[in-house]
Design a protein around this motif. Structure first.
Motif, PDB file in Angstrom:
ATOM      1  N   ASP A   2      30.036   4.104  11.235  1.00 18.10           N
ATOM      2  CA  ASP A   2      29.797   5.092  12.287  1.00 18.10           C
ATOM      3  C   ASP A   2      28.303   5.220  12.549  1.00 18.10           C
ATOM      4  O   ASP A   2      27.482   4.566  11.913  1.00 18.10           O
ATOM      5  CB  ASP A   2      30.433   6.437  11.947  1.00 18.10           C
ATOM      6  CG  ASP A   2      29.798   7.128  10.751  1.00 18.10           C
ATOM      7  OD1 ASP A   2      28.669   6.777  10.367  1.00 18.10           O
ATOM      8  OD2 ASP A   2      30.433   8.046  10.210  1.00 18.10           O
ATOM      9  N   ILE A   3      27.965   6.070  13.491  1.00 18.39           N
ATOM     10  CA  ILE A   3      26.568   6.224  13.915  1.00 18.39           C
ATOM     11  C   ILE A   3      25.671   6.646  12.749  1.00 18.39           C
ATOM     12  O   ILE A   3      24.555   6.162  12.611  1.00 18.39           O
ATOM     13  CB  ILE A   3      26.452   7.180  15.126  1.00 18.39           C
ATOM     14  CG1 ILE A   3      25.090   7.055  15.795  1.00 18.39           C
ATOM     15  CG2 ILE A   3      26.701   8.607  14.736  1.00 18.39           C
ATOM     16  CD1 ILE A   3      24.948   5.836  16.617  1.00 18.39           C
ATOM     17  N   ASN A  31      19.589  18.129   8.050  1.00 15.88           N
ATOM     18  CA  ASN A  31      20.336  17.805   9.255  1.00 15.88           C
ATOM     19  C   ASN A  31      20.578  16.296   9.337  1.00 15.88           C
ATOM     20  O   ASN A  31      21.703  15.847   9.594  1.00 15.88           O
ATOM     21  CB  ASN A  31      19.574  18.303  10.479  1.00 15.88           C
ATOM     22  CG  ASN A  31      20.397  18.301  11.738  1.00 15.88           C
ATOM     23  OD1 ASN A  31      21.594  18.546  11.704  1.00 15.88           O
ATOM     24  ND2 ASN A  31      19.751  18.025  12.852  1.00 15.88           N
ATOM     25  N   LEU A  32      19.549  15.512   9.099  1.00 13.37           N
ATOM     26  CA  LEU A  32      19.684  14.059   9.116  1.00 13.37           C
ATOM     27  C   LEU A  32      20.642  13.594   8.029  1.00 13.37           C
ATOM     28  O   LEU A  32      21.466  12.707   8.255  1.00 13.37           O
ATOM     29  CB  LEU A  32      18.317  13.387   8.962  1.00 13.37           C
ATOM     30  CG  LEU A  32      18.316  11.856   8.917  1.00 13.37           C
ATOM     31  CD1 LEU A  32      19.041  11.260  10.125  1.00 13.37           C
ATOM     32  CD2 LEU A  32      16.889  11.343   8.821  1.00 13.37           C
ATOM     33  N   SER A  33      20.575  14.191   6.876  1.00 12.15           N
ATOM     34  CA  SER A  33      21.486  13.834   5.780  1.00 12.15           C
ATOM     35  C   SER A  33      22.944  14.062   6.182  1.00 12.15           C
ATOM     36  O   SER A  33      23.813  13.223   5.920  1.00 12.15           O
ATOM     37  CB  SER A  33      21.145  14.643   4.526  1.00 12.15           C
ATOM     38  OG  SER A  33      22.079  14.375   3.501  1.00 12.15           O
ATOM     39  N   GLN A  40      28.314  15.458  10.526  1.00 11.05           N
ATOM     40  CA  GLN A  40      27.840  16.060  11.770  1.00 11.05           C
ATOM     41  C   GLN A  40      27.481  14.935  12.730  1.00 11.05           C
ATOM     42  O   GLN A  40      26.992  13.890  12.306  1.00 11.05           O
ATOM     43  CB  GLN A  40      26.605  16.910  11.449  1.00 11.05           C
ATOM     44  CG  GLN A  40      25.918  17.548  12.609  1.00 11.05           C
ATOM     45  CD  GLN A  40      24.715  18.359  12.130  1.00 11.05           C
ATOM     46  OE1 GLN A  40      24.751  18.979  11.087  1.00 11.05           O
ATOM     47  NE2 GLN A  40      23.654  18.337  12.905  1.00 11.05           N
ATOM     48  N   GLN A  41      27.721  15.156  14.004  1.00 13.29           N
ATOM     49  CA  GLN A  41      27.342  14.191  15.032  1.00 13.29           C
ATOM     50  C   GLN A  41      26.044  14.654  15.693  1.00 13.29           C
ATOM     51  O   GLN A  41      25.902  15.834  15.993  1.00 13.29           O
ATOM     52  CB  GLN A  41      28.439  14.053  16.084  1.00 13.29           C
ATOM     53  CG  GLN A  41      29.687  13.367  15.562  1.00 13.29           C
ATOM     54  CD  GLN A  41      29.415  11.955  15.126  1.00 13.29           C
ATOM     55  OE1 GLN A  41      28.777  11.175  15.825  1.00 13.29           O
ATOM     56  NE2 GLN A  41      29.888  11.619  13.933  1.00 13.29           N
ATOM     57  N   LEU A  47      19.831  11.994  18.926  1.00 12.95           N
ATOM     58  CA  LEU A  47      20.052  10.567  18.718  1.00 12.95           C
ATOM     59  C   LEU A  47      18.912   9.753  19.322  1.00 12.95           C
ATOM     60  O   LEU A  47      18.431   8.790  18.723  1.00 12.95           O
ATOM     61  CB  LEU A  47      21.402  10.145  19.298  1.00 12.95           C
ATOM     62  CG  LEU A  47      21.803   8.695  19.069  1.00 12.95           C
ATOM     63  CD1 LEU A  47      21.781   8.336  17.587  1.00 12.95           C
ATOM     64  CD2 LEU A  47      23.171   8.438  19.670  1.00 12.95           C
ATOM     65  N   GLN A  48      18.447  10.146  20.497  1.00 13.28           N
ATOM     66  CA  GLN A  48      17.305   9.460  21.110  1.00 13.28           C
ATOM     67  C   GLN A  48      16.062   9.605  20.235  1.00 13.28           C
ATOM     68  O   GLN A  48      15.316   8.640  20.027  1.00 13.28           O
ATOM     69  CB  GLN A  48      17.027  10.021  22.501  1.00 13.28           C
ATOM     70  CG  GLN A  48      18.077   9.660  23.515  1.00 13.28           C
ATOM     71  CD  GLN A  48      17.890  10.386  24.830  1.00 13.28           C
ATOM     72  OE1 GLN A  48      17.310  11.469  24.890  1.00 13.28           O
ATOM     73  NE2 GLN A  48      18.396   9.796  25.902  1.00 13.28           N
TER      74      GLN A  48
END
Length: 118
Positions: A2-3, A31-33, A40-41, A47-48
Motif C-alpha cells: 500500500d501507499i 503521523n508519518l509512522s 491512516q491514509q 502525500l504531495q
C-alpha cells in the motif's frame, strides 16, 4: 503493498529517519509512522509533501504501486540512486550543473560504445 509501505521503502532506502522526512513534509513523525503502518491514509496535500520530502513524485509512487514491482532497496542501483540524491541536494546550484553535464557526457559515451558493439 500500500501507499504507506511504498513511502517507508523509499524513506529507508534513502537512509532517512521518520523525523527527517516528517519535518520536510511539514508533519510529525507519529503521523508519518501511522501512514507507513497503514493505520491512516495521507491527504492529497500530505502525500504531495511526503513525495517531495522523499525527492520523488506522487505519480512515481503510484506507478510503483500499480506495477506491483517496487524499486528493490536491495538492488545496488536503487541504493546508489538514493545516495546520489542525498549528495546532489547538498551541492550548490553551480556544482549540480556540473554533475548534470558530466552525466550527459557519460551517457553519450555509453551510447557510442553500445552502438560500436563494445
Amino acid at each position: 503493498m500500500d501507499i504507506g509501505q511504498a513511502l517507508k521503502r523509499r524513506r529507508e532506502a534513502r537512509g532517512d529517519t521518520l523525523e527527517e522526512v516528517a519535518y520536510r513534509a511539514d508533519t510529525d513523525a507519529s503521523n508519518l509512522s501511522r501512514i507507513e503502518r497503514g493505520m491512516q491514509q495521507p491527504s492529497v496535500l500530505l502525500l504531495q509533501n511526503l513525495a517531495r520530502a522523499l525527492n520523488t513524485t506522487v505519480s512515481e509512487i503510484y506507478r510503483e504501486l500499480e506495477s506491483g514491482r517496487p524499486g528493490d532497496p536491495a538492488d545496488p542501483l536503487f541504493s546508489d540512486m538514493a545516495k546520489m540524491q542525498r549528495y546532489f541536494r547538498q551541492l550548490s546550484s553551480e556544482d549540480r550543473t556540473v554533475v548534470l553535464e558530466m552525466t550527459q557526457i557519460l551517457r553519450r559515451r555509453y551510447r557510442q560504445a553500445h552502438k560500436a558493439g563494445l
